[in-house]
Design a protein around this motif. Structure first.
Motif, PDB file in Angstrom:
ATOM      1  N   ALA A   9       0.624  41.262  22.134  1.00  0.00           N
ATOM      2  CA  ALA A   9      -0.009  40.772  23.363  1.00  0.00           C
ATOM      3  C   ALA A   9       0.254  39.289  23.571  1.00  0.00           C
ATOM      4  O   ALA A   9       0.553  38.847  24.690  1.00  0.00           O
ATOM      5  N   VAL A  10       0.157  38.489  22.512  1.00  0.00           N
ATOM      6  CA  VAL A  10       0.409  37.059  22.630  1.00  0.00           C
ATOM      7  C   VAL A  10       1.892  36.815  22.922  1.00  0.00           C
ATOM      8  O   VAL A  10       2.252  35.877  23.646  1.00  0.00           O
ATOM      9  N   GLY A  11       2.744  37.677  22.397  1.00  0.00           N
ATOM     10  CA  GLY A  11       4.161  37.583  22.748  1.00  0.00           C
ATOM     11  C   GLY A  11       4.389  37.753  24.243  1.00  0.00           C
ATOM     12  O   GLY A  11       5.227  37.065  24.838  1.00  0.00           O
ATOM     13  N   ALA A  12       3.622  38.647  24.862  1.00  0.00           N
ATOM     14  CA  ALA A  12       3.738  38.832  26.308  1.00  0.00           C
ATOM     15  C   ALA A  12       3.248  37.584  27.049  1.00  0.00           C
ATOM     16  O   ALA A  12       3.817  37.202  28.086  1.00  0.00           O
ATOM     17  N   GLU A  13       2.216  36.927  26.534  1.00  0.00           N
ATOM     18  CA  GLU A  13       1.748  35.691  27.163  1.00  0.00           C
ATOM     19  C   GLU A  13       2.807  34.600  27.043  1.00  0.00           C
ATOM     20  O   GLU A  13       3.032  33.834  27.990  1.00  0.00           O
ATOM     21  N   ALA A  14       3.467  34.519  25.887  1.00  0.00           N
ATOM     22  CA  ALA A  14       4.537  33.535  25.715  1.00  0.00           C
ATOM     23  C   ALA A  14       5.657  33.767  26.720  1.00  0.00           C
ATOM     24  O   ALA A  14       6.186  32.819  27.326  1.00  0.00           O
ATOM     25  N   ALA A  15       6.033  35.030  26.906  1.00  0.00           N
ATOM     26  CA  ALA A  15       7.099  35.357  27.858  1.00  0.00           C
ATOM     27  C   ALA A  15       6.692  34.976  29.276  1.00  0.00           C
ATOM     28  O   ALA A  15       7.492  34.423  30.051  1.00  0.00           O
ATOM     29  N   HIS A  16       5.434  35.263  29.617  1.00  0.00           N
ATOM     30  CA  HIS A  16       4.936  34.885  30.947  1.00  0.00           C
ATOM     31  C   HIS A  16       5.016  33.375  31.143  1.00  0.00           C
ATOM     32  O   HIS A  16       5.441  32.889  32.203  1.00  0.00           O
ATOM     33  N   ALA A  17       4.613  32.622  30.126  1.00  0.00           N
ATOM     34  CA  ALA A  17       4.620  31.164  30.240  1.00  0.00           C
ATOM     35  C   ALA A  17       6.030  30.623  30.440  1.00  0.00           C
ATOM     36  O   ALA A  17       6.255  29.724  31.269  1.00  0.00           O
ATOM     37  N   ALA A  25       7.119  43.076  11.818  1.00  0.00           N
ATOM     38  CA  ALA A  25       7.745  44.104  12.642  1.00  0.00           C
ATOM     39  C   ALA A  25       7.380  43.916  14.109  1.00  0.00           C
ATOM     40  O   ALA A  25       8.234  44.065  14.998  1.00  0.00           O
ATOM     41  N   ALA A  26       6.114  43.584  14.382  1.00  0.00           N
ATOM     42  CA  ALA A  26       5.687  43.367  15.763  1.00  0.00           C
ATOM     43  C   ALA A  26       6.396  42.162  16.367  1.00  0.00           C
ATOM     44  O   ALA A  26       6.827  42.190  17.538  1.00  0.00           O
ATOM     45  N   ALA A  27       6.549  41.090  15.586  1.00  0.00           N
ATOM     46  CA  ALA A  27       7.249  39.899  16.084  1.00  0.00           C
ATOM     47  C   ALA A  27       8.715  40.199  16.351  1.00  0.00           C
ATOM     48  O   ALA A  27       9.285  39.767  17.365  1.00  0.00           O
ATOM     49  N   ALA A  28       9.335  40.946  15.452  1.00  0.00           N
ATOM     50  CA  ALA A  28      10.752  41.273  15.615  1.00  0.00           C
ATOM     51  C   ALA A  28      10.987  42.188  16.809  1.00  0.00           C
ATOM     52  O   ALA A  28      12.075  42.171  17.406  1.00  0.00           O
ATOM     53  N   ALA A  29       9.967  42.984  17.159  1.00  0.00           N
ATOM     54  CA  ALA A  29      10.110  43.939  18.257  1.00  0.00           C
ATOM     55  C   ALA A  29       9.841  43.312  19.630  1.00  0.00           C
ATOM     56  O   ALA A  29      10.037  43.985  20.652  1.00  0.00           O
ATOM     57  N   LEU A  30       9.422  42.051  19.677  1.00  0.00           N
ATOM     58  CA  LEU A  30       9.186  41.418  20.972  1.00  0.00           C
ATOM     59  C   LEU A  30      10.488  41.342  21.758  1.00  0.00           C
ATOM     60  O   LEU A  30      11.524  40.949  21.213  1.00  0.00           O
ATOM     61  N   PRO A  75      13.487  39.945  23.699  1.00  0.00           N
ATOM     62  CA  PRO A  75      14.007  38.580  23.788  1.00  0.00           C
ATOM     63  C   PRO A  75      13.824  38.016  25.189  1.00  0.00           C
ATOM     64  O   PRO A  75      14.121  38.688  26.180  1.00  0.00           O
ATOM     65  N   VAL A  76      13.300  36.800  25.263  1.00  0.00           N
ATOM     66  CA  VAL A  76      13.048  36.136  26.539  1.00  0.00           C
ATOM     67  C   VAL A  76      13.580  34.718  26.439  1.00  0.00           C
ATOM     68  O   VAL A  76      13.290  34.010  25.473  1.00  0.00           O
ATOM     69  N   GLU A  77      14.359  34.311  27.433  1.00  0.00           N
ATOM     70  CA  GLU A  77      14.876  32.949  27.426  1.00  0.00           C
ATOM     71  C   GLU A  77      13.718  31.960  27.433  1.00  0.00           C
ATOM     72  O   GLU A  77      12.799  32.042  28.245  1.00  0.00           O
ATOM     73  N   GLY A  78      13.768  31.035  26.500  1.00  0.00           N
ATOM     74  CA  GLY A  78      12.729  30.021  26.414  1.00  0.00           C
ATOM     75  C   GLY A  78      11.632  30.323  25.413  1.00  0.00           C
ATOM     76  O   GLY A  78      10.786  29.468  25.153  1.00  0.00           O
TER      77      GLY A  78
END
Length: 437
Positions: A20-28, A54-59, A61-64
């Motif tokens: 979920a926090v990975g999705a917030e990072a991508a949004h930002a 595993a959860a971090a590796a599965a995020l 990829p998002v530029e930035g």
């Protein structure tokens, strides 16, 4: 490109939160065009760490977005390097304050601050493992939307990004130092069962963190305000207020801090003590620095281990130490409130030496009030009976140790403030090939 740190410290399994926090990072990154260093500081057991990795590796990829998943070995290696480069005396002691064997909410966030400095970040945005985002109109309600719109801006420039502007014009040239909101759901401190069992005892237990000499009316007001967050009403529309921050409505699961604050004063590194990571709330407010208080509240929940067996005992002991820490923190808060903007230099930067001096003076406070707090807590828990009476039996022989630890904690805080400037500079100077991955 501005770089920011979105930090998730954890000592328990929270793979879903990593996602979920990975999705917030991508949004930002997409919304604000910033480089987001998603920093997972992992002190969980090996099985949970593997799930986090595993959860971090599965995020996706998002530029930035740059993901850093650091176990304690990796964190320790970074800290050793920074401490060595700082040239400070007592390197082993400093390492213990930064990465203690026991749980420390302040120390884990201090590690995020130094890592953010090493990564060239201008702000730290903290989330917690036992929290979730609200959803509205089919999308998660990300707090970083308000955080990145205002953090670090001169208050006069941030006014256009909020819905209400009530800041005294005298502070218009100061930077927005803190942006945050609260939570909905369960109490932020796990005392809800006590409130259900016996509201009078709940009042007595919570009122114990009031300052020495507080009136009964002040204690009742404190109990009413404490640990309740934003209640239970879900998000429906944005509200963001630019003013001195409402520190009663901002929680550490939902906060952004500007580097000009956390690179000057750390958090208390107290161990086995809840609430040790809230010091900068008071500092920002009392130093008359602007903040934004918004309503993108996190959903708070508790994991079961806090309510049974050894987990219950450990959590209740952390609450007891929180109460004892107030003997030393309340005088520091009072000093900061009296000092006001004298805590700042001509560039609106916090003067850390004033805080360190206050903490050292506070360490000499007479312990009589803490003896009273422990006796009252014992009485309250025995009145509740059951597991609470059993905890009182556990607490009784630990009193002398806890009293000593509470005093040592404020002394450690003063020591760390003195060392903080060199530690931050050494972290910023971390060689590129040693930056955390």
């Amino acid at each position: 490109m501005r770089a920011v740190c979105l930090a998730l410290p954890t000592n328990r399994e929270c793979a879903d939160t990593v996602t979920a926090v990975g999705a917030e990072a991508a949004h930002a990154a997409r919304r604000f065009g910033v480089r987001v260093h998603l920093l997972v500081l992992d002190s969980a057991d090996p099985a949970a760490r593997a799930r986090h990795a595993a959860a971090a590796a599965a995020l996706p990829p998002v530029e930035g977005v740059v993901v850093h998943h650091l176990d304690e070995d990796a964190q320790r290696a970074f800290l050793r390097g920074a401490i060595e480069r700082s040239g400070l005396p007592g390197p082993d002691r400093l390492l213990d304050l930064m990465l203690p064997d026991a749980v420390s909410y302040g120390a884990c966030t201090n590690r995020a601050f130094l890592l953010a400095a090493a990564l060239g970040c201008t702000s730290v945005h903290r989330r917690d493992s036992d929290s979730r985002y609200q959803w509205h109109d089919g999308a998660p309600v990300f707090p970083i939307e308000h955080e990145l719109a205002t953090i670090g801006l001169k208050a006069a420039d941030a006014a256009a990004a909020v819905t209400e502007h009530t800041l005294d014009p005298a502070h218009a040239d100061k930077p927005v130092a803190l942006v945050g909101a609260s939570f909905i759901g369960e109490l932020s401190v796990d005392l809800g069962e006590i409130r259900e069992l016996d509201p009078e005892t709940y009042h007595d237990v919570v009122a114990l963190w009031a300052p020495t000499g507080a009136t009964e009316e002040e204690r009742r007001e404190l109990v009413a305000e404490s640990f309740t967050g934003a209640g239970t009403k879900p998000f429906t529309a944005d509200r963001a207020v630019l003013d001195r921050p409402d520190i009663w409505r901002i929680d550490m699961c939902n906060i952004a801090l500007d580097h000009e604050v956390y690179e000057r004063v750390p958090l208390p590194p107290a161990t086995d003590t809840i609430g040790s990571d809230y010091f900068l709330h008071h500092l920002v407010h009392d130093a008359t620095l602007p903040g934004v208080t918004h309503n993108r509240h996190i959903v708070n929940y508790y994991t079961p281990e806090r309510r049974t067996g050894s987990g219950f005992t450990a959590y209740q002991e952390r609450y007891a130490k929180f109460l004892l820490s107030m003997l030393y923190l309340h005088p520091v808060y009072a000093d900061m409130e009296r000092a006001g903007d004298a805590l700042l230099d001509e560039h609106h930067h916090v003067r850390p030496e004033a805080i360190a001096d206050s903490a050292r003076r506070s360490a000499a406070t007479d312990r009589a009030e803490n003896h009273r707090r422990l006796a009252e807590l014992d009485r309250c828990y025995r009145r509740l009976g059951g597991k609470y009476a059993e905890f009182a039996d556990h607490l009784a022989p630990a009193r002398a140790r806890l009293l000593d630890e509470a005093q040592a904690d404020i002394e450690d805080f003063a020591l760390l403030i003195d060392a903080w400037g060199p530690l931050v500079r050494a972290s910023r100077a971390t060689p590129a090939d040693r930056l955390p991955r």
